[in-house]
Design a protein around this motif. Sequence first.
Motif, PDB file in Angstrom:
ATOM      1  N   LEU A   1     -10.961   5.247  -2.808  1.00 34.32           N
ATOM      2  CA  LEU A   1     -11.722   5.287  -4.062  1.00 34.32           C
ATOM      3  C   LEU A   1     -10.786   5.226  -5.262  1.00 34.32           C
ATOM      4  O   LEU A   1     -11.032   4.468  -6.222  1.00 34.32           O
ATOM      5  N   ARG A   2      -9.706   5.998  -5.232  1.00 31.43           N
ATOM      6  CA  ARG A   2      -8.763   5.994  -6.359  1.00 31.43           C
ATOM      7  C   ARG A   2      -8.141   4.620  -6.554  1.00 31.43           C
ATOM      8  O   ARG A   2      -7.923   4.182  -7.693  1.00 31.43           O
ATOM      9  N   GLN A   3      -7.871   3.928  -5.453  1.00 32.59           N
ATOM     10  CA  GLN A   3      -7.281   2.589  -5.562  1.00 32.59           C
ATOM     11  C   GLN A   3      -8.230   1.628  -6.267  1.00 32.59           C
ATOM     12  O   GLN A   3      -7.822   0.866  -7.154  1.00 32.59           O
ATOM     13  N   TRP A   4      -9.516   1.673  -5.863  1.00 32.51           N
ATOM     14  CA  TRP A   4     -10.485   0.780  -6.500  1.00 32.51           C
ATOM     15  C   TRP A   4     -10.717   1.177  -7.953  1.00 32.51           C
ATOM     16  O   TRP A   4     -10.856   0.297  -8.834  1.00 32.51           O
ATOM     17  N   VAL A   5     -10.758   2.487  -8.226  1.00 27.55           N
ATOM     18  CA  VAL A   5     -10.922   2.938  -9.610  1.00 27.55           C
ATOM     19  C   VAL A   5      -9.719   2.524 -10.443  1.00 27.55           C
ATOM     20  O   VAL A   5      -9.864   2.096 -11.605  1.00 27.55           O
ATOM     21  N   ARG A   6      -8.522   2.621  -9.854  1.00 25.91           N
ATOM     22  CA  ARG A   6      -7.312   2.226 -10.577  1.00 25.91           C
ATOM     23  C   ARG A   6      -7.347   0.731 -10.911  1.00 25.91           C
ATOM     24  O   ARG A   6      -7.027   0.322 -12.028  1.00 25.91           O
TER      25      ARG A   6
ATOM     26  N   MET B   1     -17.351  -1.977  -5.006  1.00 25.85           N
ATOM     27  CA  MET B   1     -16.499  -1.265  -4.062  1.00 25.85           C
ATOM     28  C   MET B   1     -16.376   0.208  -4.435  1.00 25.85           C
ATOM     29  O   MET B   1     -16.336   1.077  -3.562  1.00 25.85           O
ATOM     30  N   VAL B   2     -16.321   0.508  -5.728  1.00 27.90           N
ATOM     31  CA  VAL B   2     -16.269   1.905  -6.163  1.00 27.90           C
ATOM     32  C   VAL B   2     -17.537   2.636  -5.746  1.00 27.90           C
ATOM     33  O   VAL B   2     -17.495   3.752  -5.222  1.00 27.90           O
ATOM     34  N   ARG B   3     -18.723   2.007  -5.966  1.00 33.39           N
ATOM     35  CA  ARG B   3     -19.986   2.632  -5.586  1.00 33.39           C
ATOM     36  C   ARG B   3     -20.066   2.845  -4.077  1.00 33.39           C
ATOM     37  O   ARG B   3     -20.500   3.887  -3.595  1.00 33.39           O
ATOM     38  N   GLN B   4     -19.617   1.840  -3.325  1.00 28.32           N
ATOM     39  CA  GLN B   4     -19.686   1.945  -1.863  1.00 28.32           C
ATOM     40  C   GLN B   4     -18.772   3.057  -1.353  1.00 28.32           C
ATOM     41  O   GLN B   4     -19.164   3.853  -0.490  1.00 28.32           O
ATOM     42  N   THR B   5     -17.558   3.120  -1.876  1.00 31.29           N
ATOM     43  CA  THR B   5     -16.611   4.139  -1.428  1.00 31.29           C
ATOM     44  C   THR B   5     -17.056   5.535  -1.851  1.00 31.29           C
ATOM     45  O   THR B   5     -16.919   6.496  -1.088  1.00 31.29           O
ATOM     46  N   ASP B   6     -17.604   5.652  -3.044  1.00 32.51           N
ATOM     47  CA  ASP B   6     -18.118   6.938  -3.508  1.00 32.51           C
ATOM     48  C   ASP B   6     -19.252   7.422  -2.607  1.00 32.51           C
ATOM     49  O   ASP B   6     -19.348   8.610  -2.283  1.00 32.51           O
ATOM     50  N   SER B   7     -20.094   6.491  -2.172  1.00 29.21           N
ATOM     51  CA  SER B   7     -21.188   6.843  -1.260  1.00 29.21           C
ATOM     52  C   SER B   7     -20.639   7.307   0.088  1.00 29.21           C
ATOM     53  O   SER B   7     -21.159   8.250   0.691  1.00 29.21           O
ATOM     54  N   GLU B   8     -19.571   6.671   0.569  1.00 34.90           N
ATOM     55  CA  GLU B   8     -18.956   7.078   1.833  1.00 34.90           C
ATOM     56  C   GLU B   8     -18.380   8.488   1.735  1.00 34.90           C
ATOM     57  O   GLU B   8     -18.495   9.284   2.678  1.00 34.90           O
ATOM     58  N   ILE B   9     -17.776   8.810   0.598  1.00 37.32           N
ATOM     59  CA  ILE B   9     -17.213  10.157   0.406  1.00 37.32           C
ATOM     60  C   ILE B   9     -18.322  11.200   0.421  1.00 37.32           C
ATOM     61  O   ILE B   9     -18.188  12.253   1.064  1.00 37.32           O
ATOM     62  N   GLN B  10     -19.434  10.919  -0.259  1.00 39.31           N
ATOM     63  CA  GLN B  10     -20.535  11.873  -0.278  1.00 39.31           C
ATOM     64  C   GLN B  10     -21.114  12.060   1.124  1.00 39.31           C
ATOM     65  O   GLN B  10     -21.477  13.168   1.515  1.00 39.31           O
TER      66      GLN B  10
END
Length: 555
Positions: free
Chosen positions: A243-248, A201-210
């Motif tokens: 992203l912060r939620q998943w990283v947290r 989920m972190v990788r997916q959300t990071d990709s969405e941000i980029q």
Amino acid sequence: MNLRKLLQLPKSKYGSGEIARWLWRALRGNRLQACLNAAIGLVGVVLSLLTVWAMQRAIDTASHVREGSIYWAVGLMAVIFLAEFGVGISRVWIRNILGVKAQNRMQQQLVARLLRQQWQGREAMHSGDIINRLEEDVRQVVTFLTETLPSVLSTLAMFIGAFVYLLQMDVLLACVTVAILPTFALLSRIYIAYMRRYSRMVRQTDSEIQSLLTETMQHRMLVKTMEAEGQMLQRLDRAQTTLRQWVRRRTKFSVASNFMLNFGFALGYLVAFLWGALRLSAGTLSFGGMTAFLQLVYRIQGPARDIARLAPAFVSVFTATERLMELEAQPEEEQGEAQHVDAPCGIRFENVTFNYGAPGQQPTMSGASFDFRPASCTAVMGQTGSGKTTLIRLLLALVQPQQGHIFIYNKDGQEDLSPRHRCNFVYVPQGNTLLSGTLRENLQIGNPGATDEQMREALRMACADFVDALPHGLDTQFSEQGGGLSEGQAQRLSIARALLRPGNIMLLDEATSALDADTERRVLENILGRQQRTVIIVTHRQAAVDYCSQVVTIG
């Protein structure tokens, strides 16, 4: 044994065997770095165990348990320490130099594959997502192949070496230390189940941000003129909050897991310390033996930690590999040697039907027959959505018709048009297509071997005399899309770039739409006045039509 099931990986269209074979192929180009890292790791293991031996020897010499010079004993330790420093420097050098080279090589291979793929019009993946995969997933795969896998060898060697050494000193403690490993394996399996989900989920959300950042920068003028800054920032904030939620969540779980793991190792170390202290008190263990005893327990626990982390590394690399395999999934265009057709040559459509959508939908082009005769000049006109863009893509063999044929021909015969015939085309696309870099680099896209004289002649024919006033002439640096130039100037440079190509069929897609009437007239006269190429002009302007020998209306 099913590796995917063992690692609790989610189902995907790629089996674990396919992923393993892909990784094996990727390893072929990185064997030097992998072997060097493995060799350095083994040397590091030997030096680490020698450190234990040398320290035990020095302490026993100092406490008069054994004969010898304390200076020689400490000097031996210093030599081993220096050797360890050298190993550490070598490891950093290999990681930073060869590691970057390995990442660059894999990125080049993937980009080359993407450029060879069949063109699909609207791409399934966002450009920001593709860039994210080419950067982060490539880095993850290369690190796994060149560092993580080789470290397994040194980890096992360290574990076996330390265990054998400890076994010679205390059989019972050595066996107890090894007996706890199944517990770590069970905890690792539970750890994987949660970390896999969080990491994905972190990788997916990071990709969405980029992707969102890329799109916002590409359409910055639209965002400003529509006064949509607030909306775009809200979308970005929502994605970043997710992203912060998943990283947290991942961090909380990782911290808790590491605490439990380290607590277990600390407890084991204390037990080993107590056991050694009791033996020391009983006189069955020397001070040097006590020091070696504790260091060996630590050197057994270290590999156990590394082994416990290995499974999550497999999870991460499997996810990254799947994402890179998805980039390669699209089939390639027809490959082979470029097929040049002698001038003059023409293009003929015979009952061509093409449809972007699923079968049964209204085709974009149906039963079309055109003949762009050799050395002729044809204007292609039609309403918006009539199929002019589709015609260009068919001419350039970016897409293939579902029915009918497209032939490229001359007096010697005809051939079915394919991507290998693209070398015969000179194409000026619509809009601003300049790249960042120097003017020279932009022009060399049309012809890498073009001389300065040829470049200046192409610029003259494109009425781009303003280049003479640029601060550095052909070496003037431009930002993205020729930043600092007007649309008309950028369009004239695009025309000059195309004129440097040696193709015999010139395809102009609204190539003069940003030019004023007088400049458009002069450019067309320069291009068409004494041309011997076959020219196809997609246009809606009468000035261009006046220079054409025939008009084809689409729609």
